[in-house]
Scaffold this motif. Structure first.
Motif, PDB file in Angstrom:
ATOM      1  N   SER A  80      52.482 111.852 -17.797  1.00 12.87           N
ATOM      2  CA  SER A  80      52.887 112.246 -19.155  1.00 12.87           C
ATOM      3  C   SER A  80      52.387 113.673 -19.393  1.00 12.87           C
ATOM      4  O   SER A  80      51.549 114.183 -18.636  1.00 12.87           O
ATOM      5  CB  SER A  80      52.281 111.313 -20.212  1.00 12.87           C
ATOM      6  OG  SER A  80      50.876 111.476 -20.263  1.00 12.87           O
ATOM      7  N   MET A  82      50.462 114.459 -21.864  1.00 13.54           N
ATOM      8  CA  MET A  82      49.044 114.354 -22.215  1.00 13.54           C
ATOM      9  C   MET A  82      48.172 114.206 -20.966  1.00 13.54           C
ATOM     10  O   MET A  82      47.041 114.705 -20.930  1.00 13.54           O
ATOM     11  CB  MET A  82      48.797 113.183 -23.184  1.00 13.54           C
ATOM     12  CG  MET A  82      49.213 113.450 -24.624  1.00 13.54           C
ATOM     13  SD  MET A  82      48.689 115.043 -25.330  1.00 13.54           S
ATOM     14  CE  MET A  82      46.908 114.964 -25.178  1.00 13.54           C
ATOM     15  N   ILE A  85      47.772 117.721 -19.732  1.00  9.90           N
ATOM     16  CA  ILE A  85      46.841 118.484 -20.588  1.00  9.90           C
ATOM     17  C   ILE A  85      45.402 118.037 -20.329  1.00  9.90           C
ATOM     18  O   ILE A  85      44.485 118.861 -20.206  1.00  9.90           O
ATOM     19  CB  ILE A  85      47.233 118.309 -22.076  1.00  9.90           C
ATOM     20  CG1 ILE A  85      48.555 119.052 -22.343  1.00  9.90           C
ATOM     21  CG2 ILE A  85      46.129 118.809 -23.001  1.00  9.90           C
ATOM     22  CD1 ILE A  85      49.162 118.765 -23.701  1.00  9.90           C
ATOM     23  N   TYR A 106      50.567 120.658 -30.832  1.00 11.20           N
ATOM     24  CA  TYR A 106      50.765 119.217 -30.680  1.00 11.20           C
ATOM     25  C   TYR A 106      49.497 118.472 -31.097  1.00 11.20           C
ATOM     26  O   TYR A 106      48.426 118.700 -30.529  1.00 11.20           O
ATOM     27  CB  TYR A 106      51.138 118.895 -29.226  1.00 11.20           C
ATOM     28  CG  TYR A 106      51.528 117.463 -29.025  1.00 11.20           C
ATOM     29  CD1 TYR A 106      52.606 116.915 -29.713  1.00 11.20           C
ATOM     30  CD2 TYR A 106      50.830 116.643 -28.161  1.00 11.20           C
ATOM     31  CE1 TYR A 106      52.970 115.584 -29.531  1.00 11.20           C
ATOM     32  CE2 TYR A 106      51.188 115.316 -27.969  1.00 11.20           C
ATOM     33  CZ  TYR A 106      52.258 114.800 -28.660  1.00 11.20           C
ATOM     34  OH  TYR A 106      52.612 113.486 -28.493  1.00 11.20           O
ATOM     35  N   GLU A 145      49.949 127.403 -27.360  1.00 13.34           N
ATOM     36  CA  GLU A 145      51.155 126.567 -27.382  1.00 13.34           C
ATOM     37  C   GLU A 145      52.215 127.366 -28.114  1.00 13.34           C
ATOM     38  O   GLU A 145      52.050 127.667 -29.297  1.00 13.34           O
ATOM     39  CB  GLU A 145      50.862 125.248 -28.100  1.00 13.34           C
ATOM     40  CG  GLU A 145      52.049 124.297 -28.076  1.00 13.34           C
ATOM     41  CD  GLU A 145      51.730 122.991 -28.793  1.00 13.34           C
ATOM     42  OE1 GLU A 145      50.679 122.370 -28.515  1.00 13.34           O
ATOM     43  OE2 GLU A 145      52.539 122.603 -29.665  1.00 13.34           O
ATOM     44  N   ASN A 149      54.497 123.218 -31.649  1.00 17.26           N
ATOM     45  CA  ASN A 149      55.135 122.000 -32.153  1.00 17.26           C
ATOM     46  C   ASN A 149      54.242 121.387 -33.228  1.00 17.26           C
ATOM     47  O   ASN A 149      53.109 121.049 -32.918  1.00 17.26           O
ATOM     48  CB  ASN A 149      55.311 121.022 -30.973  1.00 17.26           C
ATOM     49  CG  ASN A 149      55.730 119.638 -31.407  1.00 17.26           C
ATOM     50  OD1 ASN A 149      56.156 119.430 -32.532  1.00 17.26           O
ATOM     51  ND2 ASN A 149      55.593 118.681 -30.498  1.00 17.26           N
ATOM     52  N   ASP A 174      50.836 125.751 -23.154  1.00 15.37           N
ATOM     53  CA  ASP A 174      51.688 124.578 -23.300  1.00 15.37           C
ATOM     54  C   ASP A 174      53.085 125.096 -23.625  1.00 15.37           C
ATOM     55  O   ASP A 174      53.346 125.593 -24.714  1.00 15.37           O
ATOM     56  CB  ASP A 174      51.157 123.653 -24.396  1.00 15.37           C
ATOM     57  CG  ASP A 174      51.988 122.371 -24.540  1.00 15.37           C
ATOM     58  OD1 ASP A 174      53.195 122.407 -24.215  1.00 15.37           O
ATOM     59  OD2 ASP A 174      51.435 121.347 -25.002  1.00 15.37           O
ATOM     60  N   THR A 176      55.984 123.376 -23.466  1.00 11.53           N
ATOM     61  CA  THR A 176      56.906 122.242 -23.610  1.00 11.53           C
ATOM     62  C   THR A 176      58.164 122.594 -24.380  1.00 11.53           C
ATOM     63  O   THR A 176      59.270 122.284 -23.951  1.00 11.53           O
ATOM     64  CB  THR A 176      56.196 121.083 -24.340  1.00 11.53           C
ATOM     65  OG1 THR A 176      55.045 120.702 -23.610  1.00 11.53           O
ATOM     66  CG2 THR A 176      57.113 119.881 -24.496  1.00 11.53           C
ATOM     67  N   THR A 198      58.862 115.135 -20.854  1.00 10.45           N
ATOM     68  CA  THR A 198      59.528 114.076 -21.621  1.00 10.45           C
ATOM     69  C   THR A 198      60.627 114.637 -22.513  1.00 10.45           C
ATOM     70  O   THR A 198      61.550 113.926 -22.875  1.00 10.45           O
ATOM     71  CB  THR A 198      58.460 113.387 -22.508  1.00 10.45           C
ATOM     72  OG1 THR A 198      57.328 113.076 -21.704  1.00 10.45           O
ATOM     73  CG2 THR A 198      58.984 112.137 -23.169  1.00 10.45           C
ATOM     74  N   LYS A 199      60.503 115.895 -22.875  1.00 13.65           N
ATOM     75  CA  LYS A 199      61.326 116.479 -23.935  1.00 13.65           C
ATOM     76  C   LYS A 199      62.533 117.210 -23.344  1.00 13.65           C
ATOM     77  O   LYS A 199      63.271 116.637 -22.574  1.00 13.65           O
ATOM     78  CB  LYS A 199      60.458 117.402 -24.786  1.00 13.65           C
ATOM     79  CG  LYS A 199      59.036 116.869 -25.068  1.00 13.65           C
ATOM     80  CD  LYS A 199      59.028 115.757 -26.087  1.00 13.65           C
ATOM     81  CE  LYS A 199      57.663 115.119 -26.301  1.00 13.65           C
ATOM     82  NZ  LYS A 199      56.581 116.014 -26.662  1.00 13.65           N
ATOM     83  N   VAL A 208      59.020 109.453 -19.573  1.00 10.73           N
ATOM     84  CA  VAL A 208      57.815 110.168 -20.007  1.00 10.73           C
ATOM     85  C   VAL A 208      57.195 110.797 -18.759  1.00 10.73           C
ATOM     86  O   VAL A 208      57.016 110.114 -17.737  1.00 10.73           O
ATOM     87  CB  VAL A 208      56.822 109.192 -20.688  1.00 10.73           C
ATOM     88  CG1 VAL A 208      55.510 109.886 -21.029  1.00 10.73           C
ATOM     89  CG2 VAL A 208      57.447 108.601 -21.950  1.00 10.73           C
ATOM     90  N   LEU A 209      56.884 112.104 -18.827  1.00  8.60           N
ATOM     91  CA  LEU A 209      56.421 112.833 -17.642  1.00  8.60           C
ATOM     92  C   LEU A 209      55.713 114.106 -18.087  1.00  8.60           C
ATOM     93  O   LEU A 209      55.951 114.586 -19.202  1.00  8.60           O
ATOM     94  CB  LEU A 209      57.646 113.206 -16.783  1.00  8.60           C
ATOM     95  CG  LEU A 209      57.388 113.636 -15.349  1.00  8.60           C
ATOM     96  CD1 LEU A 209      57.537 112.405 -14.445  1.00  8.60           C
ATOM     97  CD2 LEU A 209      58.384 114.685 -14.884  1.00  8.60           C
ATOM     98  N   PHE A 324      61.884 115.339 -28.763  1.00  5.68           N
ATOM     99  CA  PHE A 324      62.952 116.329 -28.975  1.00  5.68           C
ATOM    100  C   PHE A 324      63.550 116.710 -27.629  1.00  5.68           C
ATOM    101  O   PHE A 324      63.005 116.413 -26.577  1.00  5.68           O
ATOM    102  CB  PHE A 324      62.424 117.569 -29.713  1.00  5.68           C
ATOM    103  CG  PHE A 324      61.239 118.234 -29.065  1.00  5.68           C
ATOM    104  CD1 PHE A 324      61.412 119.155 -28.044  1.00  5.68           C
ATOM    105  CD2 PHE A 324      59.947 117.925 -29.470  1.00  5.68           C
ATOM    106  CE1 PHE A 324      60.318 119.765 -27.445  1.00  5.68           C
ATOM    107  CE2 PHE A 324      58.843 118.527 -28.869  1.00  5.68           C
ATOM    108  CZ  PHE A 324      59.033 119.447 -27.854  1.00  5.68           C
TER     109      PHE A 324
END
Ligand SMILES: *Cc1c(COP(=O)(O)O)cnc(C)c1O
Length: 373
Positions: A80, A82, A85, A106, A145, A149, A174, A176, A198-199, A208-209, A324
């Protein structure tokens, strides 16, 4: 015909991480499901040869080669965002260190820092993405980030990396919301990229990745093996399969976001419309210099939670959902998850529907929610 030396985004994502063409073999080999692999009975485990499923998987390596190509570094995939991170924070930081985190990024990253890092004797400093940034003296790691987000503020990666490196701090980004087609943090001077896959990167709302990218990732790979935060081969393969459409998906999502942001800016009940691609947006000057494309996410506020509920109840095309970057347009009232933002703040993720249909549906739903439809 001479080949262009720099391939375009659509070409790069279609080809990323694929093995050489072999007659009778598929373009993208299927997922390899294995816990143990056969060993040589005499020599036992051999470095560089698959031995055990928590350490080695060819399906991971194919996706890592693809994302690594796009980010311009090595890549290690995780179960995931997380998990990725966590790997960066806990491989870099030691008791007594100070880490700088985005105050508006996030929310789970800040929760992880408060729950885990603080308990390990790491000092956590939160700074808004748009600044001002304090001096980085004595800081071990700066995690940026951008775009953040859910508020979509943007920071200048190159400028901050240069200041941080001058103070001896590492910089992780980050990325993402941007994806590797949106910005190239490593080329801008960041030491590490961390992201959720995941997004928008994989974009089908079905897995989820996460991943870390950077120049020398042995400690990160060892962390994954030691903690077991490994992705499943099937998710990894689905992610690789989905990567080939990233250029097309981002193009539609970004075009729809531009139209939606323009619509929202005309609505009297809508406050603080954020989309970094709008010239009126405070993030526009940095985003237009730093980013190659702007995400298909628009963040705005309605007067209160009840207004958001009326809006979501009235739309035909916008699903109530978090995350998203998927094919379906979705909206998420962020405060319902504990994100410390205004009650009526909505993060809208533009999907792959026709732009005109989304704009028409949003207009009708906003009219209904405002009592004029
Ligand atoms: C979703 C998200 C994460 C976490 O990713 P998961 O795959 O859900 O663990 C981290 N950072 C940002 C910016 C995100 O949007």
């Amino acid at each position: 015909m001479s080949e262009r030396s720099v391939l375009g985004d659509g070409t790069r994502v279609v080809r990323a991480g694929l093995p050489p063409a072999v007659p009778g073999q598929p373009f993208l080999p299927g997922p390899v499901f294995a816990a143990p692999y056969h060993l040589d009975p005499a020599t036992g485990p051999v470095p560089g040869r698959d031995g055990y499923g928590r350490t080695d998987n060819p399906t991971w390596r194919a996706l890592e080669s693809a994302i690594g190509d796009l980010e311009g570094g090595e890549c290690v995939v995780f179960s995931s965002g997380m998990a990725a991170i966590t790997a960066v924070l806990l491989t870099v930081l030691r008791p007594g260190d100070t880490v700088v985190l985005p105050a508006d990024g996030y929310y789970r990253t800040r929760a992880l820092a408060a729950q885990t890092l603080a308990g390990l004797g790491v000092t956590v400093r939160e700074v808004p993405t748009a600044g001002r940034y304090p001096p980085f003296d004595g800081v071990a790691l700066v995690l940026l980030e951008t775009p953040a987000n859910p508020g979509l503020d943007v920071c200048d990666i190159a400028a901050l990396a240069s200041v941080a490196h001058g103070a001896g701090a590492l910089v992780a980004v980050d990325s993402t919301t941007a994806t590797p087609l949106g910005q190239q943090p490593l080329a801008l001077g960041a030491d590490l990229v961390v992201a959720s896959g995941t997004k928008a990167l994989t974009g089908h709302s079905d897995l989820v990745l996460g991943y870390v990218a950077g120049p020398a990732l042995d400690p990160i790979r060892n962390w994954r093996n030691g903690t077991g935060a490994v992705p499943g081969p099937f998710e990894t393969w689905l992610a690789h399969r989905s990567l080939s459409t990233l250029d097309l998906r981002l193009a539609r999502q970004s075009a729809t976001a531009a139209a939606v942001a323009d619509l929202l800016a005309t609505r009297p009940e809508v406050g603080s419309v954020r989309w970094p691609g709008r010239p009126a947006d405070p993030a526009y000057p940095v985003a237009s210099r730093q980013m190659r494309r702007i995400p298909g996410i628009v963040t705005f506020t309605l007067p209160d939670a009840a207004h958001v509920a009326r809006f979501l109840g009235a739309t035909r095309l916008v699903g109530a959902a978090t995350s998203f970057g998927g094919p379906h347009t979705t909206a998420d009232r962020r405060a319902q998850w504990g994100d410390p933002v205004p009650d009526g703040l909505v993060r809208l993720s533009c999907g792959l529907e026709d732009t005109a249909d989304v704009v028409a549906d949003l207009t009708a739903a906003l009219d209904t929610a405002a009592g004029s439809g």
